[in-house]
Design an enzyme around this catalytic site. Sequence first.
Site, PDB file in Angstrom:
ATOM      1  N   HIS A 176      -7.310  -6.489  -0.189  1.00 19.18           N
ATOM      2  CA  HIS A 176      -6.219  -5.521  -0.162  1.00 19.18           C
ATOM      3  C   HIS A 176      -5.104  -5.880   0.816  1.00 19.18           C
ATOM      4  CE1 HIS A 176      -4.139  -1.710  -0.335  1.00 19.18           C
ATOM      5  NE2 HIS A 176      -4.386  -1.465   0.939  1.00 19.18           N
ATOM      6  N   ASP A 201       0.836  -1.195   0.000  1.00 24.85           N
ATOM      7  CA  ASP A 201       0.000   0.000   0.000  1.00 24.85           C
ATOM      8  C   ASP A 201       0.880   1.257   0.000  1.00 24.85           C
ATOM      9  OD1 ASP A 201      -2.923   0.982   0.436  1.00 24.85           O
ATOM     10  OD2 ASP A 201      -1.856   1.934   2.095  1.00 24.85           O
TER      11      ASP A 201
END
Length: 297
Positions: free
Chosen positions: A278, A111
């Site tokens: 994610h 991320d």
Amino acid sequence: MAVSFPGFTESKISVLSDDGPIEIAYLIGGSGPPLLLLHGFPQTKAIWSQVAPELAKHFTVVAADLRGYGASSKPHGKTDHSTYSKRSMAADQHSLMQSLGFNQFFLLGHDRGGRVSHRLAMDFPQSVLRLMVLDISPTLTMYEGSTMAFAKGYWHWFFLIQPEPVPETMIGANPEYWLKNHMGRHAGTGIFSADRWAEYLAGASNPQCMHAMCEDYRAAASIDLMHDRADRSAGNQLKMPLKVLWGEHGLVNQCFKPLDDWRSVAMNVTGRAVPSGHYIPEEIPGLLIDDARDFFR
């Protein structure tokens, strides 16, 4: 209480920067070639608690908190957002590794940590031997390729960049509500252990940390794009091997083409979608351990 990793030593080091001395908190353990792990938003180095101890059987693992996150320094952002540019955040981590005696190292970022890793590898290519990023395409590509689906799914990209103190104030009114709604997407919040969740909530509840996280995004939508465009105009590309993994249930898979996107900025790119959302290090740690071990060998 901060999440600890078995067999790891917790420490802090002060690095010099244009914003004054910055303390970077980190954990170090294991033996072998050095491997730096960088977390994403709105998390801390705790994301690696299931991954780092296994990788430490093969590498000297350093898991660090980014500037503004966890136990690292949280300076107030400058008006041009340079305090939280990926260039500034990457320089912190490069200085950390140099201070630990690691002139060259492997690099794995998830991320926002992947975006810091991208900049670190671009600005210090002689130091990064191999690079792995998780569930991202390059920042410039993602902003320039924004669609309705992307904006609806990643609405926080556009909310967090609003002028100070708008998002800070709104999130500060109920940090836990924000965190549960932001992080409970594909896999739900049950993937986060109680100690990790407490650490993430502590960050979201800390006004200085929340400001820093907003500045991270404000920088991504402004000064970071300037740096990325300058690299592309100059024809600068990453030459070290780069591997990207992305969640097949995530928005990056839905809206972007990570292999093609990374091949626009790097010369040697491999990767694939993985059975995850994610939060790859916390949803499928075993798969990530195997892939990282093989790639960084």
